[in-house]
Scaffold this active site. Structure first.
Site, mmCIF file in Angstrom:
data_model
loop_
_atom_site.group_PDB
_atom_site.id
_atom_site.type_symbol
_atom_site.label_atom_id
_atom_site.label_comp_id
_atom_site.label_asym_id
_atom_site.label_seq_id
_atom_site.Cartn_x
_atom_site.Cartn_y
_atom_site.Cartn_z
ATOM 1 N N ILE B 111 -2.871 6.089 4.734
ATOM 2 C CA ILE B 111 -2.482 4.974 3.873
ATOM 3 C C ILE B 111 -0.963 4.768 3.845
ATOM 4 C CG2 ILE B 111 -4.580 5.287 2.505
ATOM 5 C CD1 ILE B 111 -2.878 6.462 0.258
ATOM 6 N N LYS B 112 -0.203 5.731 4.317
ATOM 7 C CA LYS B 112 1.264 5.636 4.445
ATOM 8 C C LYS B 112 1.905 4.972 3.235
ATOM 9 C CE LYS B 112 1.423 5.966 9.497
ATOM 10 N NZ LYS B 112 -0.023 6.006 9.826
ATOM 11 N N ARG B 113 1.574 5.459 2.046
ATOM 12 C CA ARG B 113 2.153 4.909 0.837
ATOM 13 C C ARG B 113 3.516 5.536 0.560
ATOM 14 N NH1 ARG B 113 -1.627 1.698 1.955
ATOM 15 N NH2 ARG B 113 -3.255 1.184 0.452
#
Lengths: 335, 335
Positions: B111-113
């Site tokens: 999700i590379k938040r």
């Protein structure tokens, strides 16, 4: 970026309200008021909290949108607050964006996405709408699915993008923005204390990482400039770096700045004034807690008030705070 | 990170399958097979494409999970592919994670938040579950809501995180990982061509940006080390930088590496071998298209096959490709 700039000029108000609800920022009696309705809807009791909060968040946002849509040009829901609730929260996020667009507001989805090229292309459907079914000619790949299109499930006019992956992680968003007549805002220098850890690293060739990113942002947007000289590729620049504002404005002549950090994070109207150009354009200042949480400091607040009373206090307080912010920015910016 | 390491050792397979469906990677007859069912469910005809694709994505993922869950330790759904469909896609993402966990797989939510501290805390509920309702004592703030907890709507065992915001954007995820017994993987050096633009900028004090990030990742994880010496804070490191692998492994002694770029992006088992430690631990290699798209290169493929036949071809081809990848990694890593 023309649509946003014109909305700002119509309102004479370069501000955007962050719709970032949390369980603490929403009146507890409002949340409680949905308990029975939600309990009757869910399959598992564990699902109650998420759906009850999501329902309350949307009602809270709707009240604020109704209270300010005639005086502010834009809202900026922060998707993290909704993802905290799981998919039910994501539904409330999309419903909030849709409602805000219906009320004429420009919606900046604060989603800070970024990934390698093929994945960034998938994220870019936030702007262009659902991909076409195989064998069908409609959908985003042909440039359909703009802000008002029926196959646009996110209802965002712009989104924020993280630049850590470099150009091939950003260009799919630029292309999507161009095709859909929407915009993006790329993180340049964020307002948080530890932004310095990466963004202020000094480079061998001179300058800091965020200055290099600023240069990239100018170049990424170069083929998308609108009537006012600003491209579809804006930058996010924290209000907390007031001293550097004049040089930032000069180094980004075609980049609209989205400026968080006003109010609760310490930035003032004077701090941000130099991020605007001499025509009073080029920036939009964001405040969230200072507006949507203003009700918590209102004299009228009383724990025993009803859900409806609390919602009307939220709305009235948000409008007062939004007017204060607008007037402070007007005095500082439209000199 | 112990759970992931032990799952890898049980399977003798340091690989993770990326569940990244697109309209092109899913057989068109499978997508078409849901047309009538979906048309009967939606309120607006414009909503058909999103729900039809979301339904097909979940069926596709389920077939692949069923085909590989006895030979691979983990899957990694890329949420961008699902967000491309709007909230209906996000539902399919969460259902995929849940199904994979039920089948015993460790789920890495790609999700590379990343955001400023207070917002990162909201995103961190991906790991800790839905926040408690006001006045309730349950929920994630007390450390409940682990992988199996009923208030965990995302069903992820780990998530990927973007470091551009610095420590205060990452530490909320570290704390959430610690409390929930889960993990995070922070982007260090990504496998895409333009990762060099930021990540390889040379610093005045020596080294490159990604090397500085690597050092930060080691420090962020220092208080969360497990039985094998690896912390709950892993790093994402592209398989495409083979030449640097030995020095990367040495500079990150407590950091488990998630390694994308194998297969379709060009990385080989030999390229990644030096990212493992002398015990054959310390990395997990990801492949997506090479596994989930393997059916497109199968001799048996025929446009006229039924939806069920296509799904069984997807499953068989994915298993064969997963076995090939496992065996290639075994030969290269367990020397």
């Amino acid at each position: 970026m023309d649509r946003l700039i014109e909305a700002i000029e119509r309102m004479r108000n370069p501000s955007v309200i962050g719709l970032d609800p949390t369980p603490q920022l929403v009146p507890s009696q409002l949340i409680a008021s949905y308990a029975d309705e939600v309990a009757a809807m869910v399959e598992e009791p564990e699902e109650i909290a998420a759906l009850q909060l999501a329902t309350a968040y949307f009602a809270f946002n709707r009240a604020i949108i109704d209270a300010v849509s005639d005086i502010v040009p834009a809202v900026k829901p922060q998707i993290a607050m909704y993802e905290a609730l799981g998919p039910a929260g994501v539904d409330a996020y999309a419903m909030t964006c849709e409602y805000a667009q219906e009320c004429g507001l420009y919606v900046i989805g604060d989603i800070k996405r970024g990934d390698i090229g093929s994945t960034a292309s998938a994220y870019a459907h936030h702007l262009t709408g659902v991909p076409a079914l195989p064998g069908h000619d409609s959908g985003s790949d042909t440039g359909h699915g703009g802000a008002e299109g029926p196959d646009d499930p996110w209802h965002e006019d712009a989104i924020t993008v993280n630049p850590y992956l470099g150009a091939d992680g950003v260009m799919p968003f630029v292309e999507a923005a161009r095709h859909s007549g929407k915009d993006i805002f790329v993180l340049v220098h964020t307002s948080n204390p530890s932004s310095a850890q990466l963004q202020e690293l000094e480079l061998k060739d001179g300058g800091m990482v965020h200055e290099r990113v600023a240069r990239l942002v100018e170049s990424w947007g170069s083929s998308t400039r609108g009537s006012y000289g600003y491209s579809a590729v804006g930058g996010v620049y924290g209000a907390t770096f007031a001293a550097k504002a004049p040089s930032v404005r000069a180094s980004l002549p075609h980049t609209m700045l989205l400026v968080p950090g006003y109010g609760a994070q310490g930035g003032t109207a004077a701090d941000v004034a130099d991020l605007f150009d001499t025509d009073g354009r080029g920036a939009i200042v964001s405040s969230s807690r200072g507006i949507i949480g203003a009700w918590r400091h209102a004299d009228r607040y009383d724990d025993s008030s009803s859900a409806d009373e609390s919602l009307s206090l939220v709305a009235d307080s948000a409008r007062l705070a939004a007017v204060d912010m607008r007037d402070a920015l007007r005095s500082a910016v439209y000199r």
